[in-house]
Design an enzyme around this catalytic site. Structure first.
Site, mmCIF file in Angstrom:
data_model
loop_
_atom_site.group_PDB
_atom_site.id
_atom_site.type_symbol
_atom_site.label_atom_id
_atom_site.label_comp_id
_atom_site.label_asym_id
_atom_site.label_seq_id
_atom_site.Cartn_x
_atom_site.Cartn_y
_atom_site.Cartn_z
ATOM 1 N N ASP A 104 38.654 2.658 22.117
ATOM 2 C CA ASP A 104 39.513 3.725 22.661
ATOM 3 C C ASP A 104 41.016 3.458 22.574
ATOM 4 O O ASP A 104 41.828 4.353 22.859
ATOM 5 C CB ASP A 104 39.116 4.036 24.118
ATOM 6 C CG ASP A 104 39.164 2.817 25.038
ATOM 7 O OD1 ASP A 104 40.004 1.933 24.826
ATOM 8 O OD2 ASP A 104 38.347 2.766 25.997
ATOM 9 N N HIS A 130 34.758 -3.761 17.513
ATOM 10 C CA HIS A 130 33.971 -2.604 17.065
ATOM 11 C C HIS A 130 34.835 -1.501 16.454
ATOM 12 O O HIS A 130 34.378 -0.364 16.322
ATOM 13 C CB HIS A 130 33.115 -2.048 18.224
ATOM 14 C CG HIS A 130 32.000 -2.984 18.622
ATOM 15 N ND1 HIS A 130 31.356 -2.925 19.845
ATOM 16 C CD2 HIS A 130 31.409 -4.010 17.944
ATOM 17 C CE1 HIS A 130 30.435 -3.870 19.906
ATOM 18 N NE2 HIS A 130 30.443 -4.547 18.771
ATOM 19 N N THR A 203 31.127 -4.865 30.915
ATOM 20 C CA THR A 203 30.199 -4.757 29.775
ATOM 21 C C THR A 203 28.799 -5.156 30.206
ATOM 22 O O THR A 203 28.631 -6.076 31.011
ATOM 23 C CB THR A 203 30.645 -5.623 28.569
ATOM 24 O OG1 THR A 203 29.640 -5.546 27.545
ATOM 25 C CG2 THR A 203 30.877 -7.084 28.930
ATOM 26 N N SER A 204 27.814 -4.438 29.649
ATOM 27 C CA SER A 204 26.427 -4.801 29.936
ATOM 28 C C SER A 204 26.064 -6.079 29.165
ATOM 29 O O SER A 204 25.019 -6.674 29.423
ATOM 30 C CB SER A 204 25.487 -3.652 29.578
ATOM 31 O OG SER A 204 25.697 -3.249 28.249
#
Ligand code: BJW
Ligand code: ZN
Length: 255
Positions: A104, A130, A203-204
């Site tokens: 983002d 990413h 974050t997971s």
């Protein structure tokens, strides 16, 4: 102040080298939806079904529609106190490296606004493992170009094409099954290896290879502080697991 917060503040103060791994949760308070859990569905599609090269090959219009929606959503969002604290940490603490899974651009924008005109903001720019949603990449010649915010994704004919080779453009992000930029991920691993503290924020920590960052710091003898309202598989391996929202917890431990 809770004992956990005090302990986390001490760990930060004593660290000589810090790596920070952020995920979608750090931008949740800016209004950017996360990938997993409540509120992550878009028109009944799961993000994991759209963020793949197979989905793009099958239905580029649908995938572009999702990314066009997200691009304009992100353009209307602003960095929150979590992004700002992390930018200040990277500017004030020379051996800090930010690594983000987010596309983002909010860490970048926070660095620009926190550094304003008297400091070099680039020290607080993250390694974007990413990619970046605001850039396009040609699916033919790989050329990267700034993306437009007004993508017309109502029909396949109106999707953007490369000026160089006329192939279909795609967002410059990393989908499942695709390789990450080797320089960016190797720099992230190197920062993780040399850090004595890893902050894992929002974050997971289930998506690899990015999720290896805290594991590398732990394997190198360092410690982990996690900030997340939910338990993750990393929580039991963290020295401190602060169960709260990044924009509220980070000012307490970093400012
Ligand atoms: C808050 C909060 C608040 C809420 N404050 N917190 C090893 C083992 C197993 C599998 C693999 C492996 N190695 C590779 C794989 C396969 C795969 C993978 O990891 N799969 C797992 C899911 C099982 N990995 C890949 O495919 C990667 N590629 C690869 O390995 O290639 C190999 C290769 C080599 C050579 C040639 C070819 C190939 C690529 C992964 C790419 C991931 N891409 C995405 C989409 C990016 C573009 C886009 O944005 O559209 O990245 S998927 C999506 O997940 C996105 C995210 O960056 C990523 C991580 O998600 P994140 O950030 O953790 O978000 P959430 O939603 O999961 O969690 C948010 C958290 O915030 C929650 O915990 C909340 O509680 C919390 N939260 N509010 C703080 N206010
Ligand atoms: Zn091209």
């Amino acid at each position: 102040m809770s004992l956990d917060i005090t302990y986390a503040r001490d760990l930060v103060a004593q660290a000589s080298s810090i790596v920070v791994l952020t995920g979608a949760g750090v931008s949740a308070e800016s209004g950017v939806p996360t990938f997993r859990g409540p509120g992550s569905l878009w028109k009944s599609h799961r993000p994991e079904e759209l963020a793949t090269p197979e989905a793009f090959a099958r239905d580029p219009r649908l995938v572009w529609e999702w990314y066009a929606w997200r691009r304009s959503l992100v353009a209307d969002c602003a960095p929150n106190p979590a992004h700002e604290c992390l930018a200040r940490l990277a500017l004030d603490h020379e051996s800090t490296r930010l690594v983000t899974q987010n596309v983002d651009g909010l860490h970048h924008r926070a660095a620009d606004s926190v550094a304003a005109d008297h400091e070099d903001p680039s020290r607080a720019y993250p390694l974007e493992v990413h990619g970046a949603i605001h850039r396009d990449r040609c699916s033919g010649c790989d050329r990267r170009t700034p993306g437009r915010n007004d993508i017309e994704a109502s029909s396949t004919d109106s999707l953007p094409h490369c000026e160089n080779c006329q192939s279909l453009l795609r967002p410059d992000v990393v989908w499942f099954g695709e390789a990450l930029d080797s320089t960016i991920i190797n720099d992230s691993f190197e920062a993780a290896r040399s850090a004595d503290l890893c902050l894992v924020i929002g974050t997971s920590a289930v998506v690899y290879p990015a999720a290896s960052v805290p594991e590398i710091t732990l394997d190198s003898g360092g410690t982990v502080i996690e900030v997340n309202p939910q338990e993750t598989h990393l929580s039991p391996r963290s020295s401190v697991s602060l169960k709260g929202r990044a924009g509220e917890v980070l000012p307490d431990i970093l400012d």
